[in-house]
Design a protein around this motif. Structure first.
Motif, PDB file in Angstrom:
ATOM      1  N   LEU A   1      -6.725   4.958   5.481  1.00 33.63           N
ATOM      2  CA  LEU A   1      -5.649   5.010   4.493  1.00 33.63           C
ATOM      3  C   LEU A   1      -5.919   4.160   3.257  1.00 33.63           C
ATOM      4  CD1 LEU A   1      -2.516   4.904   6.791  1.00 33.63           C
ATOM      5  CD2 LEU A   1      -3.541   6.857   5.671  1.00 33.63           C
TER       6      LEU A   1
ATOM      7  N   PRO B   1      -0.493   6.931  -2.576  1.00 34.64           N
ATOM      8  CA  PRO B   1      -0.260   7.258  -1.165  1.00 34.64           C
ATOM      9  C   PRO B   1       0.780   8.375  -0.996  1.00 34.64           C
ATOM     10  CG  PRO B   1       0.978   5.304  -1.786  1.00 34.64           C
ATOM     11  CD  PRO B   1       0.203   5.709  -2.996  1.00 34.64           C
ATOM     12  N   VAL B   2       0.609   9.162   0.072  1.00 37.64           N
ATOM     13  CA  VAL B   2       1.592  10.189   0.408  1.00 37.64           C
ATOM     14  C   VAL B   2       2.876   9.485   0.853  1.00 37.64           C
ATOM     15  CG1 VAL B   2       2.162  11.984   2.061  1.00 37.64           C
ATOM     16  CG2 VAL B   2      -0.094  11.941   1.030  1.00 37.64           C
ATOM     17  N   GLN B   3       3.990   9.795   0.199  1.00 32.75           N
ATOM     18  CA  GLN B   3       5.249   9.092   0.478  1.00 32.75           C
ATOM     19  C   GLN B   3       6.216  10.007   1.232  1.00 32.75           C
ATOM     20  OE1 GLN B   3       5.956   5.529  -1.146  1.00 32.75           O
ATOM     21  NE2 GLN B   3       3.958   5.904  -0.279  1.00 32.75           N
TER      22      GLN B   3
ATOM     23  N   THR C   1       0.832  -1.215   0.000  1.00 34.03           N
ATOM     24  CA  THR C   1       0.000   0.000   0.000  1.00 34.03           C
ATOM     25  C   THR C   1       0.858   1.253   0.000  1.00 34.03           C
ATOM     26  OG1 THR C   1      -0.033   0.144   2.380  1.00 34.03           O
ATOM     27  CG2 THR C   1      -1.781  -1.160   1.367  1.00 34.03           C
ATOM     28  N   GLY C   2       2.136   1.114   0.376  1.00 32.25           N
ATOM     29  CA  GLY C   2       3.023   2.274   0.409  1.00 32.25           C
ATOM     30  C   GLY C   2       3.003   3.011   1.737  1.00 32.25           C
ATOM     31  N   PHE C   3       2.288   2.483   2.741  1.00 34.31           N
ATOM     32  CA  PHE C   3       2.271   3.130   4.053  1.00 34.31           C
ATOM     33  C   PHE C   3       3.108   2.303   5.016  1.00 34.31           C
ATOM     34  CE2 PHE C   3      -1.815   4.506   2.217  1.00 34.31           C
ATOM     35  CZ  PHE C   3      -1.573   5.865   2.224  1.00 34.31           C
TER      36      PHE C   3
ATOM     37  N   GLN D   1      -2.818  11.557   5.506  1.00 33.44           N
ATOM     38  CA  GLN D   1      -2.340  10.168   5.423  1.00 33.44           C
ATOM     39  C   GLN D   1      -1.039  10.002   6.202  1.00 33.44           C
ATOM     40  OE1 GLN D   1      -1.840   9.345   1.245  1.00 33.44           O
ATOM     41  NE2 GLN D   1      -3.851  10.193   0.777  1.00 33.44           N
ATOM     42  N   GLY D   2      -0.182  10.992   6.080  1.00 37.32           N
ATOM     43  CA  GLY D   2       1.107  10.931   6.781  1.00 37.32           C
ATOM     44  C   GLY D   2       0.921  10.926   8.289  1.00 37.32           C
TER      45      GLY D   2
ATOM     46  N   GLY E   1      -4.549  13.785   0.798  1.00 34.42           N
ATOM     47  CA  GLY E   1      -3.378  14.589   1.126  1.00 34.42           C
ATOM     48  C   GLY E   1      -2.623  14.142   2.368  1.00 34.42           C
ATOM     49  N   VAL E   2      -2.027  15.118   3.012  1.00 28.63           N
ATOM     50  CA  VAL E   2      -0.990  14.834   4.000  1.00 28.63           C
ATOM     51  C   VAL E   2      -1.536  14.241   5.293  1.00 28.63           C
ATOM     52  CG1 VAL E   2      -0.859  17.014   5.248  1.00 28.63           C
ATOM     53  CG2 VAL E   2       1.235  15.779   4.681  1.00 28.63           C
TER      54      VAL E   2
ATOM     55  N   ASP F   1      -1.287  13.466  -3.949  1.00 29.42           N
ATOM     56  CA  ASP F   1      -0.551  12.222  -3.721  1.00 29.42           C
ATOM     57  C   ASP F   1      -1.445  11.160  -3.100  1.00 29.42           C
ATOM     58  OD1 ASP F   1       1.498  13.761  -4.525  1.00 29.42           O
ATOM     59  OD2 ASP F   1       2.766  13.479  -2.768  1.00 29.42           O
TER      60      ASP F   1
END
Lengths: 473, 264
Positions: free
Chosen positions: A192, B155-157, A129-131, A202-203, A199-200, B153
């Motif tokens: 997620l 996913p946000v990386q 998923t990239g997280f 997610q971070g 946007g951010v 983005d």
């Protein structure tokens, strides 16, 4: 034996242990295989910093995929199922009753390991998923969530059937852990992956989950298990109920807000609040220090006493170091700035995994497994060697990584400054890998010998001559 | 805590509280984040990504690039630079004054004092806002990252380790797509002593046909393909490069103001 155990057990200990046998084996056989796979993948990832093109032609083994797969195999493949196995046994023992519905966790364990397999395979195939810490795509994450809940329900039922209604400190920590993983994992995955926020944000959610898994959940399990075994093995009562309560509340109230670095591209209140929580984290850490020292003080810790004590002491020391570092980074802007985005963060992660949680789980399992299966390890001497491999490996992994991080941060993220220390850390990883092989070998040998005995007994039952019983009239 | 109830209460209070604080609240506050306007301009920031760049983010995700690269720039603060735009009618006085003054990396108050002195001497000055920090000194960006940088983005990386450089504005630093392709194919050919693994699997090594492919990389000696072969980037490699080139966090916005360099 602590007071908790000597209060006339309703079911005899041997019976309680036997009731946990199948769930524990189902969880641990898979977990020890993932432990080896995870450490091998971590080793491959580490070698890539010595030789960037090592196994580089294969997209499955590119650094970004292998590193994520290694972390997830260690955390989701080993740490979580092994923790669940220990929780199952500790809850059954504390409840003084046989484990309720032992077949449910057996099924759940297989679902769990299938989920981890799907997840790891997906990462290696490029479908993560990239997280960070949530790399498993939907197929894997739903399986492990379902499996966790399936294990948590009969474990909570066993807790409900406890004979002594009073709760022991381990109850709080482990019960909170049973609730917290499904809660945080589901929330993070919903926001997620299922219905992603834009946007951010997610971070923020990803960092929140990472801290809650690696710091809060690991601490709940590690401390809960250690507070059960430490008094049991040293023969001294836990010092004290109130300190433990203090640690529990402050950990839950402060720890859950940590992990978001200052200067992140979020609204300023988020890192500020997180930093303040990190500053307050010194409270539960000092609490654990006091509990450890005061519980151990005067205990006859000699080489002849149960060797598993050493695992818990080493694990608790790792927790204290880990907590103090988190506090210092939150407290000291200069240190935070130098260590951010460096190997220092990796050092903290490895300390939590190998130094703290895995150490305590190994100790617990070396105590539990012979009792549950009813026979000793096939290679009993190896258990002590494993302790030294894991301890020295953790030290040789974590300290050089921290130094590498500091050097890298002091030289404007120049990788060359970090490389010498990074190379040393690979030696630490190698020691840990050897130790993990010893552990997995021991567990698998035990499993096989149990299986052979089982098959033999079935075989002899099948082939034994049938005694003719006739009705003679 | 004799019963299970306080434990449930602690979980709801502590863990639930942080869920509200760090999951729901950011989702509400930041979930609706939109494009913003560039300071002193009507341009919108960030520009919408083109299709190839959007797909390239998925190549970036699939290969775990975020394991070694961050996409977030830190800043320790801002300083003011005083810039003389015209010496005015009395260049000698201004020049004498300049010799005694520090013009760069000043606080707001100091910059105002310097500007007043120069104006009094007849010069014309501008005060520029200059972000400062280790990342910026290193050349990794012109300002700190803000929420708007990540609007498009998924996913946000963000990343959390800088084994390699930060990429928040790699599209500004290295705008040449051929350089990126070379660097992905053979990192050491583009950056000496690079520890980045090669992404050769994003390229096809093929026999040169009747005429060489126009897309073939022109590799420096030592990295060149065997005679009779050429290296052609796959679609994935092109998408990844398109994504990297779309990373251009270089506009001043409300949350991160600075004075952009004058346009020639």
């Amino acid at each position: 034996m602590t007071a908790n155990e000597t209060i006339h057990p309703t079911a005899p200990a041997t019976e309680i242990d036997a009731s946990c046998k199948l769930p524990l084996l189902a969880l641990l056989v898979g977990a020890s295989i993932w432990l080896v796979i995870g450490s091998v993948l971590a080793m491959i990832a580490a070698i890539k910093f010595h030789a960037p093109d090592f196994l580089g032609a294969c997209p499955l083994l590119t650094y970004g995929r292998v590193a994520a797969a290694a972390n997830d195999a260690l955390v989701y493949g080993f740490c979580l199922p092994a923790s669940l196995a220990v929780i199952i046994w500790v809850f059954a023992r504390l409840s003084q009753t046989v484990y309720a519905l032992p077949l449910v966790p057996v099924v759940a364990a297989h679902i769990w390991h299938l989920g981890v397999f799907v997840g790891i395979a997906s990462i290696l195939l490029g479908n993560s998923t990239g997280f960070a810490w949530l790399e498993f795509p939907r197929g894997g994450s739903i399986l492990i969530l379902v499996a966790f809940v399936l294990i948590a329900i009969p474990t909570a039922a066993t807790f409900g059937f406890r004979r002594d209604r009073t709760l022991y400190p381990s109850h709080w920590f482990l019960l909170a852990a049973l609730l917290w993983f499904p809660w945080s994992y589901a929330s993070a995955n919903i926001f997620l992956v299922s219905m992603p926020v834009r946007g951010v944000a997610q971070g923020v959610i990803d960092l929140w989950f990472g801290n809650n898994l690696l710091f809060v959940w690991f601490s709940l399990v590690g401390l809960g298990v250690a507070f059960y075994f430490l008094p049991k093995l040293t023969g001294r009562p836990l010092y004290s109920y109130f300190y433990a309560q203090y640690v529990f509340w402050t950990l839950v109230l402060f720890g859950t807000w940590c992990g978001i670095p200052a200067g992140s591209p979020f609204p300023a209140w988020i890192p500020t609040l997180s930093n303040f929580a990190g500053y307050l984290l010194i409270v539960p850490v000092l609490g654990v220090l006091i509990i450890t020292v005061k519980t151990l003080a005067g205990a006859p810790v000699t080489s002849s006493s149960d060797p598993t004590v050493a695992y818990f002491i080493a694990g608790l020391i790792a927790f204290i170091i880990s907590g103090i570092t988190l506090h210092l980074v939150a407290h000291n802007d200069q240190l935070a700035r130098i260590t951010e985005f460096t190997w220092f963060g990796q050092a903290q992660t490895q300390l939590q995994i190998f130094g703290f949680l895995a150490m305590i789980l190994f100790g617990a399992l070396y105590y539990i497994l012979p009792r549950v299966l009813g026979f000793d390890f096939i290679f009993p001497k190896v258990t002590r060697a494993h302790f030294w491999f894991n301890l020295l490996g953790s030290v040789a992994l974590v300290i050089p990584l921290a130094i590498a991080g500091y050097e890298q941060g002091s030289h404007a993220y120049n990788l060359d400054a970090a490389l010498p220390a990074l190379r040393v850390s690979s030696m630490g990883l190698l020691l840990i890998l050897i130790g993990n092989l010893l552990f997995a070998g021991n567990v698998l040998a035990m499993f096989l010998s149990w299986k052979i005995t089982l098959v033999k007994s079935i075989f002899s039952a099948v082939t034994s001559p049938l005694k003719a019983v006739e009705v003679k009239s | 805590m004799k019963t299970g109830l306080p434990v449930i209460f602690a979980v709801v209070l502590g863990l639930g509280g942080s869920t509200v604080g760090f999951v729901l609240a950011p989702a509400v506050q930041l979930g609706g984040v939109k494009q913003t306007t560039v300071l002193n301009s009507t341009d919108l920031y960030p520009p919408q990504r083109i299709g190839d760049a959007t797909l390239g983010l998925q190549v970036y995700r699939a290969n775990g690039c975020a394991a070694c690269h961050t996409e977030q720039v830190r800043q320790e603060g801002v300083a003011c630079d005083v810039v003389l735009t015209s010496a005015g009618k009395n260049p000698q006085a201004v020049s004498n004054l300049l010799a005694t003054l520090t013009m760069t990396h000043l606080t707001k108050e100091a910059a105002d004092t310097v500007a007043d002195q120069l104006t009094a001497a007849g010069g014309k000055v501008e005060t520029h806002i200059v972000p400062v920090g280790v990342d910026l000194d290193r050349g990794w960006g012109v300002r700190h990252s803000v929420a708007e940088d990540y609007v498009y983005d998924y996913p946000v990386q963000l990343g959390n380790l800088r084994a390699g450089p930060d990429l928040a504005n790699i599209g500004v630093r290295s705008p040449d797509s051929n350089w990126h392709l070379l660097h992905l194919y053979a990192p050491a050919s583009a950056v000496s002593n690079s520890k980045m693994p090669s992404f050769k699997y994003l390229f096809n090594l093929q026999k040169v046909g009747a005429s060489p492919s126009p897309d073939a990389l022109s590799l420096p000696s030592g990295f060149a393909a065997p005679a009779g072969y050429e290296v052609v980037p796959t679609t994935e490699a092109r998408q990844l490069v398109a994504y990297l080139l779309s990373l251009r966090a270089n506009q001043p916005v409300y949350d991160a103001p600075f004075t952009p360099p004058a346009k020639p």
